[in-house]
Design a protein around this motif. Structure first.
Motif, mmCIF file in Angstrom:
data_model
loop_
_atom_site.group_PDB
_atom_site.id
_atom_site.type_symbol
_atom_site.label_atom_id
_atom_site.label_comp_id
_atom_site.label_asym_id
_atom_site.label_seq_id
_atom_site.Cartn_x
_atom_site.Cartn_y
_atom_site.Cartn_z
ATOM 1 N N GLU A 1 0.859 -1.181 0.000
ATOM 2 C CA GLU A 1 0.000 0.000 0.000
ATOM 3 C C GLU A 1 0.896 1.233 0.000
ATOM 4 N N ARG A 2 0.636 2.183 -0.913
ATOM 5 C CA ARG A 2 1.470 3.377 -1.030
ATOM 6 C C ARG A 2 0.599 4.603 -1.239
ATOM 7 N N VAL A 3 1.123 5.741 -0.784
ATOM 8 C CA VAL A 3 0.533 7.043 -1.064
ATOM 9 C C VAL A 3 1.623 7.864 -1.739
ATOM 10 N N VAL A 4 1.281 8.553 -2.808
ATOM 11 C CA VAL A 4 2.249 9.344 -3.557
ATOM 12 C C VAL A 4 1.860 10.817 -3.477
ATOM 13 N N SER A 5 2.846 11.664 -3.198
ATOM 14 C CA SER A 5 2.621 13.101 -3.127
ATOM 15 C C SER A 5 2.538 13.694 -4.523
ATOM 16 N N SER A 6 1.755 14.764 -4.669
ATOM 17 C CA SER A 6 1.686 15.468 -5.944
ATOM 18 C C SER A 6 2.744 16.572 -6.032
ATOM 19 N N THR A 7 3.413 16.887 -4.923
ATOM 20 C CA THR A 7 4.444 17.917 -4.904
ATOM 21 C C THR A 7 5.781 17.339 -5.332
ATOM 22 N N ALA B 1 19.573 13.399 3.291
ATOM 23 C CA ALA B 1 19.671 13.417 4.751
ATOM 24 C C ALA B 1 18.278 13.277 5.368
ATOM 25 N N ILE B 2 18.243 12.677 6.552
ATOM 26 C CA ILE B 2 16.994 12.513 7.313
ATOM 27 C C ILE B 2 17.271 12.975 8.730
ATOM 28 N N THR B 3 16.377 13.786 9.278
ATOM 29 C CA THR B 3 16.544 14.268 10.645
ATOM 30 C C THR B 3 15.174 14.439 11.296
ATOM 31 N N ASN B 4 15.162 14.578 12.609
ATOM 32 C CA ASN B 4 13.935 14.829 13.374
ATOM 33 C C ASN B 4 12.854 13.782 13.140
ATOM 34 N N TRP C 1 15.011 21.326 2.311
ATOM 35 C CA TRP C 1 14.421 20.502 3.358
ATOM 36 C C TRP C 1 12.910 20.460 3.194
ATOM 37 N N VAL C 2 12.348 19.296 3.422
ATOM 38 C CA VAL C 2 10.902 19.087 3.339
ATOM 39 C C VAL C 2 10.472 18.279 4.559
ATOM 40 N N VAL D 1 2.931 16.972 3.233
ATOM 41 C CA VAL D 1 4.206 17.575 2.843
ATOM 42 C C VAL D 1 4.191 19.003 3.369
ATOM 43 N N ASP D 2 5.137 19.316 4.259
ATOM 44 C CA ASP D 2 5.194 20.633 4.900
ATOM 45 C C ASP D 2 3.849 21.024 5.501
ATOM 46 N N GLY D 3 3.148 20.050 6.077
ATOM 47 C CA GLY D 3 1.890 20.288 6.764
ATOM 48 C C GLY D 3 0.656 20.282 5.876
ATOM 49 N N ARG D 4 0.829 20.159 4.556
ATOM 50 C CA ARG D 4 -0.311 20.145 3.628
ATOM 51 C C ARG D 4 -0.650 18.706 3.254
#
Length: 104
Positions: free
Chosen positions: A9-15, A81-84, A22-23, A43-46
């Motif tokens: 199962e996957r969800v793909v962003s339109s952005t 990179a991945i953080t937080n 950074w995103v 993505v960024d809260g949207r």
């Protein structure tokens, strides 16, 4: 994530992500939505994508990985990179996902 029948199962962003930018990404598995639940991607809260599940996600029997997949061997390494990284023991609401993104 895989459904109980073994189907991915996957969800793909339109952005489209811009290189060297950074995103904030948030994925929410909400078991209470619909008959089998849903996956939401922010993505960024949207809200960028929603996938209604046809079958429940099966419980994991192995470790949780960030930045790669595992199909017998580690594959599909994330090239950046991945953080937080944070995990919750419940599904976040849209307002909560926006709030978390705003703090980063």
């Amino acid at each position: 994530m895989y459904g109980e029948g073994g189907r991915p199962e996957r969800v793909v962003s339109s952005t489209k992500v811009k290189p060297l930018t950074w995103v904030h990404l948030a994925a929410v598995h909400d078991r209470g939505a619909g008959s089998a639940g849903e996956i939401r991607m922010y993505v960024d809260g949207r809200l960028e994508g929603v996938k209604l599940l046809k079958e429940p996600i099966r419980p994991s029997s192995g470790p949780f990985y960030v930045g790669r997949s595992t199909f017998g061997e580690p594959v599909d390494f994330w090239p950046g990179a991945i953080t937080n990284v944070a995990l919750w023991d419940r599904a976040l609401s849209g307002a909560e996902a926006r709030s978390v993104a705003a703090r980063i």
